[in-house]
Scaffold this motif. Sequence first.
Motif, PDB file in Angstrom:
ATOM      1  N   LYS A 161       8.613 -11.227   5.388  1.00 42.86           N
ATOM      2  CA  LYS A 161       8.902 -10.055   5.605  1.00 42.86           C
ATOM      3  C   LYS A 161       7.740  -8.489   6.156  1.00 42.86           C
ATOM      4  CE  LYS A 161      12.795  -6.604   4.400  1.00 42.86           C
ATOM      5  NZ  LYS A 161      13.471  -6.448   3.655  1.00 42.86           N
ATOM      6  N   TYR A 162       7.484  -7.738   6.836  1.00 37.65           N
ATOM      7  CA  TYR A 162       7.322  -6.734   6.700  1.00 37.65           C
ATOM      8  C   TYR A 162       8.195  -5.059   6.825  1.00 37.65           C
ATOM      9  CZ  TYR A 162       3.975 -10.029   9.760  1.00 37.65           C
ATOM     10  OH  TYR A 162       3.310 -11.198   9.240  1.00 37.65           O
ATOM     11  N   SER A 163       7.516  -4.465   6.168  1.00 38.58           N
ATOM     12  CA  SER A 163       8.734  -3.156   6.694  1.00 38.58           C
ATOM     13  C   SER A 163       7.392  -1.837   6.057  1.00 38.58           C
ATOM     14  CB  SER A 163       9.511  -3.223   4.559  1.00 38.58           C
ATOM     15  OG  SER A 163       8.775  -3.274   3.647  1.00 38.58           O
ATOM     16  N   LEU A 164       8.212  -0.872   6.762  1.00 37.51           N
ATOM     17  CA  LEU A 164       7.859   0.609   6.336  1.00 37.51           C
ATOM     18  C   LEU A 164       8.355   1.607   5.493  1.00 37.51           C
ATOM     19  CD1 LEU A 164       4.972   1.620   7.098  1.00 37.51           C
ATOM     20  CD2 LEU A 164       5.660   2.507   9.246  1.00 37.51           C
ATOM     21  N   ILE A 165       8.415   2.209   4.911  1.00 40.17           N
ATOM     22  CA  ILE A 165       9.455   3.127   4.439  1.00 40.17           C
ATOM     23  C   ILE A 165       8.115   4.492   4.908  1.00 40.17           C
ATOM     24  CG2 ILE A 165      10.253   3.825   2.643  1.00 40.17           C
ATOM     25  CD1 ILE A 165      10.325   1.681   1.899  1.00 40.17           C
ATOM     26  N   GLY A 166       8.753   5.412   5.127  1.00 38.08           N
ATOM     27  CA  GLY A 166       7.699   6.865   5.220  1.00 38.08           C
ATOM     28  C   GLY A 166       9.209   8.063   4.779  1.00 38.08           C
ATOM     29  N   GLU A 167       8.496   8.670   4.198  1.00 40.74           N
ATOM     30  CA  GLU A 167       9.073   9.602   3.600  1.00 40.74           C
ATOM     31  C   GLU A 167       8.914  10.871   3.431  1.00 40.74           C
ATOM     32  OE1 GLU A 167      12.555  10.152   0.121  1.00 40.74           O
ATOM     33  OE2 GLU A 167      11.170   9.034  -0.009  1.00 40.74           O
ATOM     34  N   ALA A 168       9.871  12.142   3.745  1.00 38.68           N
ATOM     35  CA  ALA A 168       9.528  13.963   3.548  1.00 38.68           C
ATOM     36  C   ALA A 168      10.749  14.491   2.902  1.00 38.68           C
ATOM     37  CB  ALA A 168       8.962  14.036   5.015  1.00 38.68           C
ATOM     38  N   ILE A 169       9.781  15.279   2.086  1.00 36.42           N
ATOM     39  CA  ILE A 169      10.610  16.054   1.017  1.00 36.42           C
ATOM     40  C   ILE A 169      10.213  17.758   1.352  1.00 36.42           C
ATOM     41  CG2 ILE A 169      11.231  17.012  -1.503  1.00 36.42           C
ATOM     42  CD1 ILE A 169      12.352  13.564  -1.808  1.00 36.42           C
ATOM     43  N   TYR A 170      11.360  18.473   1.353  1.00 40.23           N
ATOM     44  CA  TYR A 170      10.993  19.554   1.225  1.00 40.23           C
ATOM     45  C   TYR A 170      12.039  20.511  -0.118  1.00 40.23           C
ATOM     46  CZ  TYR A 170      11.248  24.791   1.765  1.00 40.23           C
ATOM     47  OH  TYR A 170      11.358  26.251   1.942  1.00 40.23           O
ATOM     48  N   GLU A 171      11.431  21.400  -0.925  1.00 39.87           N
ATOM     49  CA  GLU A 171      11.780  22.370  -1.844  1.00 39.87           C
ATOM     50  C   GLU A 171      11.588  23.662  -1.792  1.00 39.87           C
ATOM     51  OE1 GLU A 171      11.208  20.303  -5.956  1.00 39.87           O
ATOM     52  OE2 GLU A 171      12.581  18.377  -5.278  1.00 39.87           O
ATOM     53  N   LYS A 172      12.822  24.145  -2.542  1.00 38.36           N
ATOM     54  CA  LYS A 172      12.429  25.459  -2.534  1.00 38.36           C
ATOM     55  C   LYS A 172      13.434  26.337  -3.788  1.00 38.36           C
ATOM     56  CE  LYS A 172      12.619  30.335  -0.314  1.00 38.36           C
ATOM     57  NZ  LYS A 172      11.239  30.766  -0.866  1.00 38.36           N
ATOM     58  N   LYS A 173      12.825  27.394  -4.155  1.00 38.19           N
ATOM     59  CA  LYS A 173      13.137  27.721  -4.907  1.00 38.19           C
ATOM     60  C   LYS A 173      14.143  29.223  -4.481  1.00 38.19           C
ATOM     61  CE  LYS A 173      12.326  30.367  -9.632  1.00 38.19           C
ATOM     62  NZ  LYS A 173      11.891  30.635 -10.333  1.00 38.19           N
ATOM     63  N   LEU A 174      15.454  29.549  -5.340  1.00 35.48           N
ATOM     64  CA  LEU A 174      15.925  30.606  -4.413  1.00 35.48           C
ATOM     65  C   LEU A 174      16.611  31.302  -5.682  1.00 35.48           C
ATOM     66  CD1 LEU A 174      17.917  29.382  -2.308  1.00 35.48           C
ATOM     67  CD2 LEU A 174      15.767  30.067  -1.779  1.00 35.48           C
ATOM     68  N   ASN A 193       5.526  11.084   2.136  1.00 35.40           N
ATOM     69  CA  ASN A 193       5.113   9.131   1.237  1.00 35.40           C
ATOM     70  C   ASN A 193       4.780   8.233   2.303  1.00 35.40           C
ATOM     71  OD1 ASN A 193       6.534   7.586  -1.314  1.00 35.40           O
ATOM     72  ND2 ASN A 193       4.238   7.520  -1.254  1.00 35.40           N
ATOM     73  N   LEU A 194       3.967   7.649   2.595  1.00 34.83           N
ATOM     74  CA  LEU A 194       4.356   5.861   3.197  1.00 34.83           C
ATOM     75  C   LEU A 194       4.294   5.109   2.093  1.00 34.83           C
ATOM     76  CD1 LEU A 194       4.915   5.590   6.175  1.00 34.83           C
ATOM     77  CD2 LEU A 194       1.892   5.966   6.722  1.00 34.83           C
ATOM     78  N   VAL A 195       4.711   3.896   2.748  1.00 35.08           N
ATOM     79  CA  VAL A 195       4.490   2.496   1.517  1.00 35.08           C
ATOM     80  C   VAL A 195       4.701   1.262   2.596  1.00 35.08           C
ATOM     81  CG1 VAL A 195       5.057   1.136  -0.408  1.00 35.08           C
ATOM     82  CG2 VAL A 195       5.447   3.538  -0.487  1.00 35.08           C
ATOM     83  N   GLY A 196       3.787   0.791   2.359  1.00 41.72           N
ATOM     84  CA  GLY A 196       3.671  -0.827   3.761  1.00 41.72           C
ATOM     85  C   GLY A 196       3.783  -1.961   2.852  1.00 41.72           C
ATOM     86  N   THR A 197       4.648  -2.514   2.958  1.00 44.15           N
ATOM     87  CA  THR A 197       4.583  -3.556   2.412  1.00 44.15           C
ATOM     88  C   THR A 197       5.015  -4.918   2.800  1.00 44.15           C
ATOM     89  OG1 THR A 197       6.311  -2.583   0.580  1.00 44.15           O
ATOM     90  CG2 THR A 197       6.674  -4.888   0.484  1.00 44.15           C
ATOM     91  N   LEU A 227       0.723  -0.933   0.113  1.00 47.99           N
ATOM     92  CA  LEU A 227      -0.156  -0.433   0.078  1.00 47.99           C
ATOM     93  C   LEU A 227       0.978   0.965  -0.072  1.00 47.99           C
ATOM     94  CD1 LEU A 227      -2.985   1.400  -0.341  1.00 47.99           C
ATOM     95  CD2 LEU A 227      -2.908   0.960   2.896  1.00 47.99           C
ATOM     96  N   ASP A 228       0.548   2.329  -0.730  1.00 55.62           N
ATOM     97  CA  ASP A 228       1.508   3.342  -1.316  1.00 55.62           C
ATOM     98  C   ASP A 228       0.512   4.414  -0.764  1.00 55.62           C
ATOM     99  OD1 ASP A 228       3.190   5.931  -1.902  1.00 55.62           O
ATOM    100  OD2 ASP A 228       3.838   4.180  -3.267  1.00 55.62           O
TER     101      ASP A 228
END
Length: 775
Positions: A413-426, A379-383, A362-363
Amino acid sequence: MKRISMVIVLLCCMVTEVFAQNLMIKGQVKNAQSNETLEFANVVLQTRDSVFVQGTTTNEKGNFSLDKVMSGNYILVVSSLGYNTGYITLDGFSKSVVLGDILLGDATVSLDNVTVTASGQTSRMDRKIVFPSERQLKASSNGMDLLQQMMLPRVQVDVLNNQIKMPGNGVVQLRINGVKVEQEDIKALIPSDIIRIEYHDNPGLRYGNADIVLDYIVRRPDTGGSFAVDMAQGLNAMWGEYNASAKVNHKKSEWGAYYRIGPRDFYGLKRNNEEEFHLADGTSLNRVEIGEPSRGRMFMHNLNLNYSYQEPEKYMFNAAFRYNTTHQPYWDYRGVLMNKKNPDDKVDMIDRNDNDYKTPALDLYYQRNLKNDQTLVFNLVGTYNKTKTARVYKESRNEEVLTDINNRVNGGKYSLIGEAIYEKKLGNANRISGGLRHTQSYSDNAYINGHNYKTHMVQAETFMYGEFKGKLKKVDYSLGVGVSRSYYDQRGSDEEYERYTVNPRLTLFCPLPGESSVRLKATIRNVTPSLGELSAIDQMIDSLQIQRGNPDLKTYMSYYTELNYEFRKGLFYTNFTGAYEYQPDAIMDEKYQEGNKIIQTWDNQKNWQRVVANANIKFGPVKDIFQISFDGGVNHYISNGNTYKHRYTNWWCDVNASVTWKKWSLWYMVITNWNWFKGETLTGGENIQGIMLSYRHKGLNVGMRVINPFTDNYKVETENWNKYASYKRSMYIKESSRLFVATVSYNFSFGRKYSAGQKKLNNSDNDSGVMSTGK
């Protein structure tokens, strides 16, 4: 007099026709606020269906000119870093036109720096943006066929195994409008819906271990939807591919479903093998496995369900459920083991394998565009990887069983992937980004082989990075650094480790005079051992060999540098790459004597090195009919183990050619094996040939494909050069030679088309966590 008049009329018509096909479009691009001219703005002419026609850039005075334009209906797209993109409709275009001033206003969100060539491809520091031609779209029945027609460097379409891959052990990530997808989803794409492919041949830190990222940018209808079926069936063997997909759109929502079945059933599977053993008691044995035809059967299911909701330029939510299963009830080898020194010393051998893999996932993805050129992504992914394998290995003489091995593994095998990203134009040319990704995995495996082993393993990896992209005069640069934390623990074992590493990354990109550029890339990354390698258990391979995991393995570093040169002129395109990779303390295989057995395991060895030289040369299309592409090069490997030193050099090539005439398409490919050598093991690639003839009428495409038409010795070879237990092994599939495959695809769509928002993350967990066994 009448004849003279007719001749004059004919000459006038011919002259008119000549000039009608040599029309021009001119204009000048300016800043809407300051009225200053914009140099190096991108100007692309495309059809109403977004098919690329030609492109250029403005000069130092903001002027541009497109020559030799055919009459028709077009859209002129004008873009520049830091400005809103301008669209000019040219309906009924039949004579040269001067558009005058084209004003671009300041943009709130802009793209990275772009170097545009007057062709169907634009180059950036980290990617190429490739527009499919009308010829390529007409010759394709789905997104995978289109990729084959576009002939991108280092990308291979394996028609036998239904895979998009790259030579060697490279990782190819696939996306549609930025959303992580499977290869089957690419097959479900309708070619006319594809606007372009963003070919990331230098992915940034956010993409993890990806070597290439292919992002298909497709139209998204505001209402309506689409349906597609794609089928291929072997005529002289059970080899099939059946795909069905559907999408429905309503306002801001999109629902999608995809299902694939892939049956394989071979009766000509066999293995030949020569092994040489030197045992601790001083004896040696050189035996040859003479394979006999046996059965290989597998059945693959793939189900993907997807929902997305988006407000353009504001936010996007995407939820995807995937369920993949591969059932392989037979992958059997049988034959005779013969003592090479004494040919009369023979035993019968059976090696039966039954494997079953199930992977639901599940993504969940959310992207928010904030004020002041900021973007936030979660983003959160469970596998869950469910593995069941069974292997029966027997050696017998005159019905007397000499060796009887029965290995079974039940893994979860159980895995959980969590990610956060921040972007800014300068400003107009700079961008800063940062992210945090954490992967947590738990693996419970039961090994049953006369002894019952149960393992509970915990593995965690945290990665935090920052990256800055900017421009210094004509040079684009990207500088990033990541910090990794790796953790591993096996319950019941005293072994546990925690390690921190720093991963810097630098890229320099410089456009050169003419349509050429040069790029330098340097990266340092950490490599974590797999859970299968870390498992503290023994698995019997045969009467003389045992495979053993090593919980003492440590994470190691990989240092990689690459220099790339690209040049284009007219019909010719060339790309040259030289690279060097160095891995101290690399995890590589090793074998040692223990009593009268040979132990196969892994350890952190001294170092591993690789030197690469590749070239891609593309010619065409010629009159929009013929195109040919050559990929090839050399790999030199250096393996320095704790007890061994090996060198190996491999030459390889990949040639593709396609001819399209009206509704007919003919395609040919030949791939020679790219071999991979690490530690003491050589993993051979495949020698594959293919010919395909197809006919297209509207949404229907029918064709015939022949795999390996000129050879009957398809094989995959592997070798091991260990001083205690070496082997040279070949696996054959008789049915894969001169395999005739009939193909049928049909698709239709309804509703008005619009471009989709883009998802920026790509997470997955494909490591089952189980230590493999068998030969």
